[in-house]
Write a protein that holds these residues in place. Structure first.
Motif, PDB file in Angstrom:
ATOM      1  N   PHE A   1      29.859  11.139  16.829  1.00  0.00           N
ATOM      2  CA  PHE A   1      29.472  11.963  15.677  1.00  0.00           C
ATOM      3  C   PHE A   1      29.990  11.342  14.388  1.00  0.00           C
ATOM      4  CE2 PHE A   1      30.228  15.294  12.557  1.00  0.00           C
ATOM      5  CZ  PHE A   1      29.009  15.961  12.540  1.00  0.00           C
ATOM      6  N   ASN A   2      31.251  10.962  14.375  1.00  0.00           N
ATOM      7  CA  ASN A   2      31.853  10.399  13.161  1.00  0.00           C
ATOM      8  C   ASN A   2      31.250   9.045  12.814  1.00  0.00           C
ATOM      9  OD1 ASN A   2      33.590  12.588  12.775  1.00  0.00           O
ATOM     10  ND2 ASN A   2      35.150  11.721  14.129  1.00  0.00           N
TER      11      ASN A   2
ATOM     12  N   GLN B   1      28.633  18.466  19.622  1.00  0.00           N
ATOM     13  CA  GLN B   1      29.502  18.484  20.796  1.00  0.00           C
ATOM     14  C   GLN B   1      28.797  19.182  21.966  1.00  0.00           C
ATOM     15  OE1 GLN B   1      32.914  17.205  21.246  1.00  0.00           O
ATOM     16  NE2 GLN B   1      32.143  17.551  23.332  1.00  0.00           N
TER      17      GLN B   1
ATOM     18  N   ASN C   1      24.607  14.077   8.458  1.00  0.00           N
ATOM     19  CA  ASN C   1      25.206  13.707   9.740  1.00  0.00           C
ATOM     20  C   ASN C   1      24.126  13.648  10.809  1.00  0.00           C
ATOM     21  OD1 ASN C   1      24.901  16.446  10.915  1.00  0.00           O
ATOM     22  ND2 ASN C   1      26.463  16.997   9.398  1.00  0.00           N
TER      23      ASN C   1
ATOM     24  N   SER D   1      30.786  14.426  26.774  1.00  0.00           N
ATOM     25  CA  SER D   1      31.756  15.266  26.071  1.00  0.00           C
ATOM     26  C   SER D   1      32.899  14.446  25.510  1.00  0.00           C
ATOM     27  CB  SER D   1      32.322  16.322  27.026  1.00  0.00           C
ATOM     28  OG  SER D   1      31.314  17.112  27.586  1.00  0.00           O
TER      29      SER D   1
ATOM     30  N   ASN E   1      33.147  11.242  24.426  1.00  0.00           N
ATOM     31  CA  ASN E   1      32.987  10.360  23.262  1.00  0.00           C
ATOM     32  C   ASN E   1      32.186  11.022  22.135  1.00  0.00           C
ATOM     33  OD1 ASN E   1      30.367  10.269  24.227  1.00  0.00           O
ATOM     34  ND2 ASN E   1      30.483   8.148  24.929  1.00  0.00           N
ATOM     35  N   ALA E   2      31.900  12.321  22.272  1.00  0.00           N
ATOM     36  CA  ALA E   2      31.062  13.008  21.293  1.00  0.00           C
ATOM     37  C   ALA E   2      31.644  12.944  19.887  1.00  0.00           C
ATOM     38  CB  ALA E   2      30.864  14.465  21.708  1.00  0.00           C
ATOM     39  N   SER E   3      32.936  13.207  19.751  1.00  0.00           N
ATOM     40  CA  SER E   3      33.542  13.234  18.427  1.00  0.00           C
ATOM     41  C   SER E   3      33.478  11.872  17.763  1.00  0.00           C
ATOM     42  CB  SER E   3      34.988  13.716  18.528  1.00  0.00           C
ATOM     43  OG  SER E   3      35.606  13.741  17.255  1.00  0.00           O
ATOM     44  N   ALA E   4      33.793  10.826  18.528  1.00  0.00           N
ATOM     45  CA  ALA E   4      33.765   9.472  17.972  1.00  0.00           C
ATOM     46  C   ALA E   4      32.350   9.075  17.565  1.00  0.00           C
ATOM     47  CB  ALA E   4      34.330   8.485  18.989  1.00  0.00           C
TER      48      ALA E   4
ATOM     49  N   GLU F   1      29.132  19.606  13.699  1.00  0.00           N
ATOM     50  CA  GLU F   1      29.899  18.868  14.703  1.00  0.00           C
ATOM     51  C   GLU F   1      30.000  19.663  16.006  1.00  0.00           C
ATOM     52  OE1 GLU F   1      33.944  16.171  15.213  1.00  0.00           O
ATOM     53  OE2 GLU F   1      33.571  17.249  13.325  1.00  0.00           O
ATOM     54  N   GLU F   2      30.137  20.975  15.891  1.00  0.00           N
ATOM     55  CA  GLU F   2      30.172  21.803  17.102  1.00  0.00           C
ATOM     56  C   GLU F   2      28.843  21.741  17.839  1.00  0.00           C
ATOM     57  OE1 GLU F   2      33.237  25.440  16.120  1.00  0.00           O
ATOM     58  OE2 GLU F   2      31.282  25.437  15.111  1.00  0.00           O
TER      59      GLU F   2
END
Length: 480
Positions: free
Chosen positions: A133-134, A92, A55, A126, A128-131, A88-89
């Protein structure tokens, strides 16, 4: 993922290019050139294995003490920096941090890297971080995001790793046998050969070096130098043509105030040397190494001025190279001059690149190099590019301007990443944009003529051709 229109992207086509001359020089002459990255800390095994990272945190955050320092400053708990939080944390928390890095080079580098490698034009936050990351983690699984593919994507021609004399170089040899446009060479980094501050650790290193070099221990200075010569020969046969040294400063001594055999004996029995003894030890070993480099036709690099491991508590927890180093205020000029002069006096001064970490030393280094140029070699002694805390816009501009004022910037061998990350190569683009903008502004201000062909040639030389001609990197040099 929704992205901004290209025209509205923060990293636009003419990012950092303030006028039409700057823009033309960059887009026509600098942009498409290959990269010779003659000093970095990339792991050779990850290049040889053409690794894919799980990742973006693994490839982007792990080992990056620039980012770690920023996160600590913002108050992010260590758990999310070097601790046991999930990848992932950690990402973030980095995304939370990025908007607060405004005016720090991390803000530019972050968005250059997201755009150049992943085509992402959004500002990382903060929200769009998850999107991101994925999306990036999924992309990193593809064959076009393996380590070699990432380097090829950035048009990297040469990478030089940083290798201890005791390294086997098996990864380099294996990689040299593969069909790849990328070339990977070792760089000889013998810092442990004179790191005598910890006698116990040094004694172990002597045993390791001696066993590898000649199958026996090292009991005196002659045997130490013989062992290092054996390893220099070994590196040379595997394509190495450059050395590197990380020091607070260079040292110089008249005469022989201490007996090196006695000092080695004391170290082997766990006795701590005084500060002056340790500096004398470094001086003696470095002089012999520099003579070896000259005999082999190598380039020697000296990175001078870092004050390392200043936080002893965190050093005990995390170890070195974790973000607790700073600029030092060591005196440089006198000993540096005498050291170079000692080698020059016997015509054993190799091609040399000097890097300063304290910007107060810019003028010292820029004038020092002119004292030892000659021998029909273009730019034999180089004032190296802005290093570490100085490899940002202001630091690069000051280094380029100082070199221009006191030397010949036209002979400059340009930029390197000095990085542990495979996503750091847009730093070459960053440097090239800054360089072209300086030249373009001079034209706009009437300080340089608009001789496009000549200016374009100088830009190309600084970005690529000077380094290509300065270093003897050639796959044919590998004879094993």
């Amino acid at each position: 993922m929704q992205t901004l229109d290209k025209k509205q992207a923060f990293i636009a086509e003419d990012f950092l290019l303030e006028n039409k001359y700057s823009q033309h020089l960059y887009h026509t002459y600098a942009k498409g050139l290959p990269i010779i990255d003659y000093h970095n800390h990339l792991p050779p095994n990850e290049i040889n294995s053409d690794k894919n990272f799980e990742n973006i945190s693994k490839i982007w955050l792990a080992g990056d003490h620039y980012k770690w320092r920023a996160m600590r400053t913002l108050g992010v708990p260590e758990k999310y920096i070097t601790g046991d939080a999930s990848d992932e944390e950690k990402f973030q928390k980095w995304a939370d941090t990025v908007p607060y890095t405004l005016r720090n080079p991390l803000f530019h580098w972050t968005h250059l890297e997201l755009q150049r490698y992943f085509g992402i034009d959004e500002l990382l936050t903060s929200k769009n971080a998850s999107a991101i990351f994925n999306q990036t983690s999924e992309m990193l699984q593809g064959s076009d995001f393996s380590t070699c593919s990432l380097l090829n994507k950035m048009n990297v021609e040469v990478v030089c790793s940083t290798d201890s004399p005791t390294d086997t170089l098996n990864e380099h040899v294996s990689f040299s046998k593969k069909e790849n446009d990328l070339q990977m060479y070792p760089a000889f980094r013998p810092d442990k050969a004179y790191a005598v501050e910890d006698p116990k650790a040094y004694g172990k290193y002597l045993a390791e070096l001696g066993e590898l070099a000649n199958g026996q221990g090292i009991a005196n200075f002659e045997e130490l130098i013989q062992a290092l010569q054996i390893r220099v020969n070994y590196f040379h046969d595997r394509g190495c043509r450059v050395s590197d040294h990380g020091l607070e400063q260079l040292y110089y001594f008249e005469g022989e105030p201490y007996n090196m055999d006695v000092l080695i004996h004391d170290l082997r029995y766990g006795n701590t040397l005084t500060k002056e003894m340790a500096e004398f030890f470094k001086f003696k070993v470095l002089v012999e190494l520099s003579k070896m480099y000259h005999s082999k036709g190598w380039v020697q690099q000296f990175h001078l001025g870092a004050l390392r491991n200043t936080n002893e508590r965190m050093l005990s927890v995390l170890g070195p190279d974790t973000g607790y180093d700073s600029i030092g205020d060591f005196d440089q000029a006198s000993a540096l001059s005498k050291y170079l002069n000692k080698l020059e006096s016997s015509d054993q001064l190799s091609k040399t690149v000097l890097y300063n970490l304290n910007p107060r030393d810019n003028e010292v280094f820029a004038t020092m190099i002119g004292n030892y140029n000659g021998g029909g070699i273009k730019g034999k002694v180089q004032f190296g590019s802005g290093w570490w805390y100085l490899d940002q816009k202001d630091g690069m501009e000051r280094q380029i301007n100082t070199l221009s004022n006191m030397g010949l910037v036209s002979c400059f061998i340009g930029m390197l990443t000095d990085s542990r990350s495979f996503l750091s190569f847009p730093r070459h683009e960053y440097f090239r944009r800054i360089l072209c903008n300086l030249f373009g502004n001079d034209v706009k201000n009437g300080e340089l003529p608009w001789d496009e062909a000549w200016l374009g040639k100088i830009i190309q030389d600084i970005c690529y051709y000077n380094a290509k001609n300065y270093f003897d990197f050639d796959p044919k040099n590998i004879i094993v």
